[in-house]
Write an enzyme that holds these catalytic residues in place. Structure first.
Site, PDB file in Angstrom:
ATOM      1  N   ALA A  19       0.827  -1.212   0.000  1.00 16.74           N
ATOM      2  CA  ALA A  19       0.000   0.000   0.000  1.00 16.74           C
ATOM      3  C   ALA A  19       0.857   1.257   0.000  1.00 16.74           C
ATOM      4  O   ALA A  19       0.598   2.204  -0.752  1.00 16.74           O
ATOM      5  CB  ALA A  19      -0.936  -0.008   1.213  1.00 16.74           C
ATOM      6  N   GLN A  50       1.930 -15.292   0.213  1.00 18.13           N
ATOM      7  CA  GLN A  50       2.169 -16.427  -0.673  1.00 18.13           C
ATOM      8  C   GLN A  50       1.070 -16.584  -1.717  1.00 18.13           C
ATOM      9  O   GLN A  50       1.324 -16.906  -2.872  1.00 18.13           O
ATOM     10  CB  GLN A  50       2.256 -17.720   0.148  1.00 18.13           C
ATOM     11  CG  GLN A  50       3.408 -17.781   1.118  1.00 18.13           C
ATOM     12  CD  GLN A  50       3.333 -19.012   2.024  1.00 18.13           C
ATOM     13  OE1 GLN A  50       2.305 -19.663   2.112  1.00 18.13           O
ATOM     14  NE2 GLN A  50       4.415 -19.296   2.708  1.00 18.13           N
ATOM     15  N   GLY A  51      -0.173 -16.375  -1.284  1.00 21.59           N
ATOM     16  CA  GLY A  51      -1.313 -16.752  -2.113  1.00 21.59           C
ATOM     17  C   GLY A  51      -1.383 -16.041  -3.442  1.00 21.59           C
ATOM     18  O   GLY A  51      -1.478 -16.676  -4.492  1.00 21.59           O
ATOM     19  N   GLU A 117      -8.381 -20.606  -4.681  1.00 20.85           N
ATOM     20  CA  GLU A 117      -8.299 -20.576  -3.223  1.00 20.85           C
ATOM     21  C   GLU A 117      -9.700 -20.686  -2.632  1.00 20.85           C
ATOM     22  O   GLU A 117     -10.705 -20.548  -3.345  1.00 20.85           O
ATOM     23  CB  GLU A 117      -7.587 -19.305  -2.736  1.00 20.85           C
ATOM     24  CG  GLU A 117      -6.105 -19.295  -3.083  1.00 20.85           C
ATOM     25  CD  GLU A 117      -5.366 -18.101  -2.520  1.00 20.85           C
ATOM     26  OE1 GLU A 117      -4.127 -18.123  -2.572  1.00 20.85           O
ATOM     27  OE2 GLU A 117      -6.007 -17.155  -2.039  1.00 20.85           O
ATOM     28  N   HIS A 232      -5.580 -17.486  10.060  1.00 19.17           N
ATOM     29  CA  HIS A 232      -5.299 -18.425   8.979  1.00 19.17           C
ATOM     30  C   HIS A 232      -5.272 -19.828   9.572  1.00 19.17           C
ATOM     31  O   HIS A 232      -4.596 -20.073  10.577  1.00 19.17           O
ATOM     32  CB  HIS A 232      -3.957 -18.105   8.321  1.00 19.17           C
ATOM     33  CG  HIS A 232      -3.829 -18.693   6.954  1.00 19.17           C
ATOM     34  ND1 HIS A 232      -3.703 -20.048   6.749  1.00 19.17           N
ATOM     35  CD2 HIS A 232      -3.830 -18.120   5.722  1.00 19.17           C
ATOM     36  CE1 HIS A 232      -3.625 -20.283   5.443  1.00 19.17           C
ATOM     37  NE2 HIS A 232      -3.695 -19.135   4.807  1.00 19.17           N
ATOM     38  N   ARG A 277     -12.327 -19.260   5.363  1.00 22.44           N
ATOM     39  CA  ARG A 277     -11.260 -19.411   6.344  1.00 22.44           C
ATOM     40  C   ARG A 277     -11.753 -19.462   7.787  1.00 22.44           C
ATOM     41  O   ARG A 277     -11.194 -20.182   8.605  1.00 22.44           O
ATOM     42  CB  ARG A 277     -10.261 -18.253   6.218  1.00 22.44           C
ATOM     43  CG  ARG A 277      -9.319 -18.405   5.054  1.00 22.44           C
ATOM     44  CD  ARG A 277      -8.301 -17.290   5.018  1.00 22.44           C
ATOM     45  NE  ARG A 277      -7.386 -17.487   3.890  1.00 22.44           N
ATOM     46  CZ  ARG A 277      -6.443 -16.620   3.561  1.00 22.44           C
ATOM     47  NH1 ARG A 277      -6.283 -15.518   4.267  1.00 22.44           N
ATOM     48  NH2 ARG A 277      -5.649 -16.854   2.533  1.00 22.44           N
ATOM     49  N   HIS A 336      -3.764 -13.621  11.306  1.00 17.59           N
ATOM     50  CA  HIS A 336      -3.218 -13.436   9.959  1.00 17.59           C
ATOM     51  C   HIS A 336      -3.601 -12.104   9.319  1.00 17.59           C
ATOM     52  O   HIS A 336      -2.766 -11.456   8.709  1.00 17.59           O
ATOM     53  CB  HIS A 336      -3.697 -14.586   9.075  1.00 17.59           C
ATOM     54  CG  HIS A 336      -3.206 -14.540   7.671  1.00 17.59           C
ATOM     55  ND1 HIS A 336      -1.867 -14.545   7.360  1.00 17.59           N
ATOM     56  CD2 HIS A 336      -3.877 -14.486   6.471  1.00 17.59           C
ATOM     57  CE1 HIS A 336      -1.719 -14.506   6.047  1.00 17.59           C
ATOM     58  NE2 HIS A 336      -2.918 -14.462   5.489  1.00 17.59           N
ATOM     59  N   ARG A 371     -12.386 -11.731   5.332  1.00 17.02           N
ATOM     60  CA  ARG A 371     -11.726 -11.450   4.053  1.00 17.02           C
ATOM     61  C   ARG A 371     -11.734 -12.664   3.133  1.00 17.02           C
ATOM     62  O   ARG A 371     -11.389 -13.775   3.533  1.00 17.02           O
ATOM     63  CB  ARG A 371     -10.282 -11.030   4.318  1.00 17.02           C
ATOM     64  CG  ARG A 371      -9.444 -10.818   3.060  1.00 17.02           C
ATOM     65  CD  ARG A 371      -8.008 -10.543   3.419  1.00 17.02           C
ATOM     66  NE  ARG A 371      -7.356 -11.697   3.997  1.00 17.02           N
ATOM     67  CZ  ARG A 371      -6.289 -12.307   3.469  1.00 17.02           C
ATOM     68  NH1 ARG A 371      -5.772 -11.871   2.347  1.00 17.02           N
ATOM     69  NH2 ARG A 371      -5.739 -13.331   4.077  1.00 17.02           N
ATOM     70  N   SER A 376      -6.703  -8.980  -0.336  1.00 17.61           N
ATOM     71  CA  SER A 376      -5.985  -7.954   0.413  1.00 17.61           C
ATOM     72  C   SER A 376      -4.888  -7.281  -0.400  1.00 17.61           C
ATOM     73  O   SER A 376      -4.758  -6.046  -0.386  1.00 17.61           O
ATOM     74  CB  SER A 376      -5.404  -8.548   1.695  1.00 17.61           C
ATOM     75  OG  SER A 376      -4.742  -9.768   1.436  1.00 17.61           O
TER      76      SER A 376
END
Length: 509
Positions: A19, A50-51, A117, A232, A277, A336, A371, A376
Site C-alpha cells: 500500500a 504467498q497466495g 483458493e 489463517h 477461512r 493473519h 476477508r 488484500s
C-alpha cells in the site's frame, strides 16, 4: 532535543509494504517522503504473502462473480459499492503492476496462470514466483521506488505520534537513530499493515502490532470493525516467530486436513478444506482443543509438482525438518489479517483532515466480517492509487507549529500478546473479553512500552464485547448466532476507555 524535518509541503507515507509503495509511486512526480522502521522491502506483511492477487481476468470469470464470492465471505458486512469498485479495478491493477516490473507466472502461451483458493468460485488468483508472490511484487516495487527521484526513502525511523490541531494533521513525531524528529507536514498516509504481532501465534512480522491504529486512535480518529480478525487455519506449527504460512493455495490444489490418526475431520463440512477461512480455522481450533494435532496432507495431490508449484513452502518445511512430499505438515490457526482498522472513505480519507490510510491498517468495507482470500493485496494495490489521486488534489496548507506531544519509548507488545491471545482468538466469550479489558486498561493508560499495543488490544476487546453475536471471523461462544441486523461497528479511543471504566465493574481505576 527534537530535530525538525521540514517536508516543504510533501506528504509523508508511513509504511513500506504494498500500500505504501503503490501510493508513493502513484504520486510521482510529486515529492513524497516514505518512512519505514526496517530496511525498505523487509519486515512487511506484503513481502510474506504467498497466495497472490485476486482478479477476475479468466475467460469464465467476471466482476459480478468475484463480487458475489466477496460478499458471501464478508457475511453481511461488506460495503457492496466499495467492494464492486475495488474488484472492478483488479484487471487494471494487474496490468499496472506488470508495467512496474512485476513478473507474473505465465503458461507456455504467455497467459497468466490462475490459481484457486477457498471460497472462490473460479480460478482467479494471480501469482508471481509460484508461492512467493509478495516477495516478487515487493522486490519489483522497491526497485522502482529506488529509481524514482521524487520519492525520499527514510529508513530506521519509527512513527510515534501524530501532531493534530483542530482535527487536522500538523506533523508527525518520529524517532530515528539520532533521536526524536518532527516531520512538519499536513498530509500523512498510514500504511503500516496489520496486528498479527499482538498475538502469540501470528503470521505477520513482530513489528506489525497495529502501530498505525495506535497513531490514529491517539489522534482521535474513528475506527471500525476492529473485532474482525482472520485467523489463517494453516500456519506451520513450529517454534518460529512469526509462524510461517502454508498458503491456502496448497488446499486449493488438493491438500487435505487430517489429524494424527489420519482422519479427515472436515470431510463432512460444506466445502470441506475449501470452506471460508473462518469455518476452517474454527474446525482446526476445536479439533486441537479436543486433544488432536492437525496436519495438512499434501502427499497425494494429483497432477501437481509440489516442489515446483510451492518452492518457498517446500523450503520452509524442510528448514523445519519436514519433507512435504513424504510427510504431513503440522499446522495450527494463527492471527493473519485484520478486516477492521481505521475508518476510511473511497479515497482513503479518515475522520481527521489531512490523514489518509491504506492497506490493512485501513478499513474500506471490502472485506466485511471475513476477508476473501487474496483480496488484500488487490485492495492495497488499487486503494494506494486512489489515495495518491486524492492527495494530489489536496493542496498543502502550512499550519502554525503546535505544541509537540511528549516523546515515547519504543513500543513492546510482549505483555499484550498472552492477554489478547487468550481472549480474542478464534473463539471468544464475554467473561474472557472482560478479563482482557481489566488487564489491558492499566497498560493502555500507562507510560510503559506496552501502552500503544495495549490501546489497540483494548479497542479490539471492547469492540468484540459490544458485538453480541457470531458473524464471520468473530465467533462468540456465548452468542453463537447472527443477530437479525448486520451492522458495522465504530469506535474511538476515548469511547473505548470510557466503556472499560463504566461497563466493567471489577475494573480498578
Amino acid at each position: 532535543m527534537t530535530a525538525l524535518y521540514d517536508t516543504d509541503g510533501a506528504p509523508v507515507i508511513i509504511g513500506g509494504g504494498l500500500a505504501g509503495l503503490m501510493t508513493a509511486l502513484a504520486l510521482a512526480p510529486q515529492p513524497v517522503l516514505l518512512l519505514t522502521g526496517a530496511p525498505l522491502g523487509l519486515e512487511s506483511s506484503s513481502v510474506l504473502a504467498q497466495g497472490g492477487i485476486a482478479a477476475s481476468i479468466g475467460a469464465d470469470d467476471d466482476v459480478s462473480l468475484h463480487l458475489a464470492d466477496t460478499l458471501a465471505a464478508g457475511d453481511g458486512l461488506c460495503d457492496e459499492a466499495i467492494a464492486a469498485s475495488i474488484l472492478a479495478a483488479a484487471p487494471a491493477a494487474i496490468e499496472q503492476l506488470a508495467r512496474l516490473g512485476v513478473v507474473f507466472d505465465r503458461d507456455a502461451n504467455d497467459k497468466i496462470v490462475l490459481g484457486l483458493e477457498a471460497a472462490h468460485s473460479r480460478r482467479r488468483i494471480v501469482h508471481a514466483g509460484g508461492d512467493a508472490t509478495g516477495r516478487d511484487v515487493i522486490r519489483a516495487l522497491v526497485r522502482k521506488v529506488r529509481e524514482t527521484p521524487s520519492i525520499t526513502v527514510i529508513e530506521a525511523t519509527t512513527a510515534q505520534r501524530l501532531v493534530v490541531e483542530d482535527n487536522a494533521v500538523a506533523g508527525l513525531l518520529g524517532h530515528a537513530d539520532r533521536g526524536p524528529v518532527l516531520f512538519a507536514t499536513d498530509r500523512i498516509v498510514i500504511a503500516t499493515g496489520g496486528i498479527g504481532g499482538l498475538f502469540v501465534h501470528g503470521t505477520n512480522p513482530a513489528r506489525s502490532w497495529g502501530q498505525g491504529l495506535a497513531l490514529a486512535a491517539r489522534a482521535g480518529a474513528t475506527m471500525t470493525d476492529l473485532e474482525f480478525i482472520q485467523f489463517h487455519p494453516t500456519a506451520l506449527d513450529s517454534k518460529s516467530s512469526p509462524l510461517k504460512l502454508i498458503s491456502e493455495a496448497v488446499r486449493g490444489e488438493g491438500a487435505i486436513l487430517v489429524d494424527g490418526n489420519g482422519d479427515r475431520f472436515m470431510a463432512d463440512t460444506s466445502g470441506a478444506e475449501l470452506a471460508p477461512r473462518d469455518i476452517v480455522a474454527r474446525a482446526v481450533w476445536r479439533h486441537m482443543a479436543a486433544g488432536h494435532r492437525v496436519f495438512l496432507d499434501a502427499r497425494d495431490m494429483k497432477g501437481i509438482d509440489f516442489t515446483r508449484r510451492f518452492p518457498a513452502i517446500t523450503a520452509l518445511c524442510r528448514d523445519a525438518g519436514i519433507d512435504p512430499l513424504t510427510q504431513p505438515i503440522p499446522v495450527r490457526p494463527a492471527a493473519h489479517y485484520h478486516m477492521g482498522g481505521i475508518l476510511v472513505d473511497r479515497t482513503g480519507r479518515t475522520s481527521i483532515d489531512g490523514l489518509w490510510a491504506s492497506g490493512e491498517a485501513a478499513c474500506t468495507g471490502l472485506h466485511g466480517a471475513n476477508r476473501l482470500a487474496s483480496n488484500s493485496l488487490l485492495e492495497a494495490a488499487v486503494c494506494g492509487g486512489w489515495v495518491a489521486q486524492d492527495i494530489a488534489g489536496a493542496a498543502s496548507t502550512r499550519r502554525r507549529q503546535t505544541m509537540l506531544p511528549a516523546g515515547v519509548t519504543d513500543s513492546d507488545p510482549g505483555l499484550v500478546r498472552p492477554i489478547l491471545s487468550r481472549a480474542a482468538g478464534v473463539l471468544r466469550d464475554g467473561e474472557g473479553l472482560r478479563a482482557a479489558a481489566r488487564a489491558l486498561y492499566p497498560l493502555a493508560t500507562s507510560q510503559q512500552a506496552a501502552s500503544d499495543p495495549a490501546i489497540v488490544g483494548l479497542m479490539i476487546v471492547i469492540a468484540a464485547l459490544r458485538r453480541q453475536e457470531s458473524r464471520g471471523a468473530h465467533a462468540r461462544i456465548d452468542f453463537p448466532k447472527h443477530t437479525s441486523l448486520a451492522k458495522r461497528s465504530t469506535l474511538r479511543l476515548d469511547d473505548a476507555l470510557q466503556t472499560a471504566r463504566d461497563d466493567i465493574p471489577e475494573l480498578v481505576v
